[in-house]
Scaffold this motif. Structure first.
Motif, PDB file in Angstrom:
ATOM      1  N   TYR A   1       0.857  -1.187   0.000  1.00  0.00           N
ATOM      2  CA  TYR A   1       0.000   0.000   0.000  1.00  0.00           C
ATOM      3  C   TYR A   1       0.891   1.235   0.000  1.00  0.00           C
ATOM      4  CZ  TYR A   1      -3.829  -3.120   1.258  1.00  0.00           C
ATOM      5  OH  TYR A   1      -4.749  -4.119   1.258  1.00  0.00           O
ATOM      6  N   ARG A   2       0.448   2.292  -0.669  1.00  0.00           N
ATOM      7  CA  ARG A   2       1.255   3.512  -0.722  1.00  0.00           C
ATOM      8  C   ARG A   2       1.297   4.177   0.667  1.00  0.00           C
ATOM      9  NH1 ARG A   2      -3.698   5.150  -2.613  1.00  0.00           N
ATOM     10  NH2 ARG A   2      -4.444   7.124  -1.786  1.00  0.00           N
TER      11      ARG A   2
ATOM     12  N   ARG B   1      -5.040   4.485   4.079  1.00  0.00           N
ATOM     13  CA  ARG B   1      -5.854   4.006   5.195  1.00  0.00           C
ATOM     14  C   ARG B   1      -6.975   3.118   4.668  1.00  0.00           C
ATOM     15  NH1 ARG B   1      -5.355   6.637  10.111  1.00  0.00           N
ATOM     16  NH2 ARG B   1      -3.909   8.377  10.059  1.00  0.00           N
ATOM     17  N   GLY B   2      -7.284   2.070   5.427  1.00  0.00           N
ATOM     18  CA  GLY B   2      -8.388   1.195   5.076  1.00  0.00           C
ATOM     19  C   GLY B   2      -9.721   1.862   5.355  1.00  0.00           C
ATOM     20  N   ASP B   3     -10.822   1.203   4.998  1.00  0.00           N
ATOM     21  CA  ASP B   3     -12.170   1.747   5.219  1.00  0.00           C
ATOM     22  C   ASP B   3     -12.435   2.085   6.683  1.00  0.00           C
ATOM     23  OD1 ASP B   3     -12.740   1.516   2.549  1.00  0.00           O
ATOM     24  OD2 ASP B   3     -13.783  -0.400   2.754  1.00  0.00           O
ATOM     25  N   ASP B   4     -11.783   1.358   7.582  1.00  0.00           N
ATOM     26  CA  ASP B   4     -11.989   1.581   9.013  1.00  0.00           C
ATOM     27  C   ASP B   4     -11.006   2.603   9.593  1.00  0.00           C
ATOM     28  OD1 ASP B   4      -9.670   0.150   8.841  1.00  0.00           O
ATOM     29  OD2 ASP B   4     -10.304  -1.476  10.162  1.00  0.00           O
ATOM     30  N   GLY B   5     -10.189   3.233   8.738  1.00  0.00           N
ATOM     31  CA  GLY B   5      -9.247   4.242   9.195  1.00  0.00           C
ATOM     32  C   GLY B   5      -7.900   3.684   9.628  1.00  0.00           C
ATOM     33  N   PHE B   6      -7.745   2.381   9.643  1.00  0.00           N
ATOM     34  CA  PHE B   6      -6.481   1.762  10.038  1.00  0.00           C
ATOM     35  C   PHE B   6      -5.429   2.056   8.973  1.00  0.00           C
ATOM     36  CE2 PHE B   6      -3.561  -1.832  10.656  1.00  0.00           C
ATOM     37  CZ  PHE B   6      -3.352  -1.738  12.025  1.00  0.00           C
ATOM     38  N   VAL B   7      -4.243   2.480   9.404  1.00  0.00           N
ATOM     39  CA  VAL B   7      -3.177   2.830   8.469  1.00  0.00           C
ATOM     40  C   VAL B   7      -2.555   1.563   7.887  1.00  0.00           C
ATOM     41  CG1 VAL B   7      -0.946   3.971   8.187  1.00  0.00           C
ATOM     42  CG2 VAL B   7      -2.679   4.962   9.688  1.00  0.00           C
TER      43      VAL B   7
END
Length: 102
Positions: free
Chosen positions: A23-24, A28-34
């Motif tokens: 991942y660049r 962040r994922g849909d849940d905000g997790f980096v």
């Protein structure tokens, strides 16, 4: 990927994938997790597939067949939240098929 008809009855296929995808930075994922700079989830770095099929005519309209494939995958991350818990280990899957077809 390489494939070929070894004999009239035997065909073989071999494929290899190298996938260093991450991942660049800052993603962040849909849940905000980096997720940034981590491997893309469910994407093994290495994958090798070897498959083959042997066929044998049985009469005028039927043939018997035996086919198999072996899939090797390197360690695969399934979640960045707890890599020790959600990492699928390196391993292989073997499938075998035997039958008669028209």
């Amino acid at each position: 990927s390489v494939s070929g008809q070894v004999t009239d009855n035997l065909s073989l296929n071999l494929g290899y994938t190298w996938n260093p995808a991450t991942y660049r930075e800052g993603f962040r994922g849909d849940d905000g997790f980096v997720l940034g700079d981590n491997p893309v989830l469910s994407s093994p770095l290495h994958k090798v597939v070897l498959s083959g099929e042997y066929v044998q005519p049985i009469g005028n309209a039927l043939e018997g067949f035996f086919s198999t494939n072996i899939v090797y995958r390197s360690e695969t991350l399934l979640s960045n939240r707890d890599p020790a818990r959600f990492t699928f280990p390196t391993g292989e899957t073997v499938n075998v098929r035997l039958g008669i077809r028209h």
